[in-house]
Design an enzyme around this catalytic site. Sequence first.
Site, PDB file in Angstrom:
ATOM      1  N   ARG A  74     -15.159  12.598  68.974  1.00 43.76           N
ATOM      2  CA  ARG A  74     -14.301  11.944  67.970  1.00 43.76           C
ATOM      3  C   ARG A  74     -12.887  11.696  68.508  1.00 43.76           C
ATOM      4  NH1 ARG A  74     -14.478  15.499  62.759  1.00 43.76           N
ATOM      5  NH2 ARG A  74     -14.685  17.072  64.384  1.00 43.76           N
TER       6      ARG A  74
ATOM      7  N   ASN B 178     -17.637  12.473  61.924  1.00 44.96           N
ATOM      8  CA  ASN B 178     -18.951  13.090  62.040  1.00 44.96           C
ATOM      9  C   ASN B 178     -19.732  12.790  60.770  1.00 44.96           C
ATOM     10  OD1 ASN B 178     -18.527  14.230  64.549  1.00 44.96           O
ATOM     11  ND2 ASN B 178     -17.870  16.204  63.749  1.00 44.96           N
TER      12      ASN B 178
END
Length: 787
Positions: free
Chosen positions: A27, A45
């Site tokens: 990320r 996520n």
Amino acid sequence: MRATAATPRRVVRRIEVCGTVQGVGYRPFVYRLGRELGLDGWVRNDGGLVVVEAAGPADAMRRLSARLHTDAPPQARVDQVRIGVPAGDSPAPGSGFHVARSAEPPRRSARDRPGLVPPDLATCDACLAELFDPHDRRHRYPFVNCTDCGPRATIVDGLPYDRARTTMRRFAMCRACAAEYGTPTDRRFHAEPIACPACGPTLTWQPSGGQDGHDAGKHREEALRAAVALVRDGGIVAVKGIGGYQLVCDATDEAAVARLRARKHRPAKPFAVMVADLAAAARLAPVAPAEAALLASVPRPVVLLTAHPDHPLAAAVAPGTDLLGLFLPAAPLHHLLLHDLARPLVVTSGNIADEPIAIDDADAADRLAGVADGFLSHDREIRVRYDDSVARVVAGRPSVLRRARGYAPDPLDLPVAATEPLLAVGAQLKHTFTLARGAVAIVGPHTGDLQQQDTMTSFTEHLAHLSRITGIEPAVVVHDLHPGYLSTQYATTIPAPRRIGVQHHHAHVASCAAEHGITGRYLGVAYDGLGLGDDGTLWGGEVLLADLRSYRRLARFGRAPLPGGAAAVRRPARMALGYLFGGEPFDETSLARAELLAAPLLRRLPPSEVATVRRMVAAGVNCPTASSAGRLFDAVAALLGVRDDAGYEGEAAVALEACAAGHAGAAPLPWRLATRDDLVVYDPAPTLLTLLEALHDGTGAGLLAAAFHATIAAMTVAVCSDAAAEHGTSTVCLSGGVMQNRLLVEALVAGLSAAGLTALVNERVPANDGGISYGQAAVAAAQLRGG
């Protein structure tokens, strides 16, 4: 507004990234990439995926899609990038790119890709520099980590991988850690296990047996100093590591190592030794470049190396072998212990022999109280146990012998995708299990030997944990053919619509073929201890013509009785008597002379045992026969006087390989191939007879041990060369527990290559029974696909 030359067309996309993309800094990587490309949108996520919704110029969006693959963080595994159109509103122009809150995991369907969690990651160089920097706020903090390193699989409870779903959730971040966690340019941006001395886990020290009052325990640096002092004084410390407790002592202290052996009930099996760095490893054993790379790799496995003859370690570290199992520290706490003690350390599993390693503090205090003199613990919970991995370099390639911390649960590919989710429950010894969906297989970590309830409980608990994380609910259960295996019995209790039995040695060679992506026909050489054949007899020295779906047996070793069954496995001398008194006959060659030549063995053994075994073999009482390569290695070890008893599985073969060291180029002994029931059969009688004659005439055991290895290699190359010509295949997959023998495997690879054949060996899954579950999954997936 219509795009012009001044205003390039704006493209909006929803991108789903599948693979090991959580817990590896993915990320933060996507965030920085989105900002660099000037995109609007977010990354988050979502279940087991990373999802991106982004908008920007078409060229920038094309570069985003490509770089999600090419520029991914080193520990990420991108299996698939799915590109579509968002269902809702697109990101507003000029809104920028950010990290969005993780989505709650949806209920997965059987068609979804499984959720993946990375293995635990060894301390990175940047964190290591902080650990030993007196001016850093994490100086000597045993739990330093970042997005590139630290615990993962051992602390996670579920996906998405966020702090709230790990055992770090009980530690509220301090202001400084929260700032690092939220700063995109920081190395700890969204590092879920982030911690520091002000807000993270804390070391504790407790002498064994406990104390009252203010001496009941020490904390932080005092705890570490107490543990260091005890090890320096010859004591044994139970240290709470990454995947479980470990027992630590001074590897140069003979008395300390001997006490550890006695208390742990581990009389002979070698201990692993942890050293500070590659230079320290090179002082104990020659380290080739491939071995150095394996030692320093992120999994930090225990690596088997040939010891320097004059190494300073206690003799009790690795009795009866010239191999040392060395490894580098994987966690900051280990770095601190090695730094402060400045000596190599025995670091072995925190258990009594054959038990699972302890992970719970109370359980460790109870089970290890009689082993450890003190406990160096901490308050970060270990969610599931992961023992240390073991590997070695064979024929220039790394080969995993025990797949656990650092490797599991990293996914493996299945060359034929499973049409239904499946669970392969593995074998009995060196147990693992495998969960698979589609083309993704997740091999669980080494469990141990399924011989007692605690180990079975560890297996079922880890299966439940990994099933929940991956979302794999098996519709098919795959098992060994042996009805006595506890794994096979467990398979019958699972309420799955379908069960598939896979023959043991087919699973072995399929594990090798599958990890190399082989889907067509190949020759499989499966040399191991014992496995149930499809004819109801015990196999173990097999050459198969196989593909992933099926196999045909082409050749085997000559059979011999196992006097007392399992007793012969534990006592190679009994196995030698089995060959002498009841080896499978093929012609007029008599082993009567072999019995006379084996007088040294017979004199070593109690006469009552020899007489009893002779009667058992003659009457066929409790003497199952087996075509086992492993048992032949045991018998030769006993006949040469190398080992009469085995304190652990494979000890005699390990000692025989060590005995052969220094005798490169030994010529093969005589060998003979016969035909029986349409099978080519290796008759070991000429080999054993010549070996005993040479020993009687004064030839050294070391040279004969090397000659025996050369014999097995030469015979196998001949069998495979003939079979390859007859059946039109040139690929040979080598697997089974005997293929842990480096001397044999390297001779086989060289011989097969010289014969124009391609020899493949297990690399990412063990050749021993630890790879059986992956092989079972590959076979079952191919059978399901083929109907």
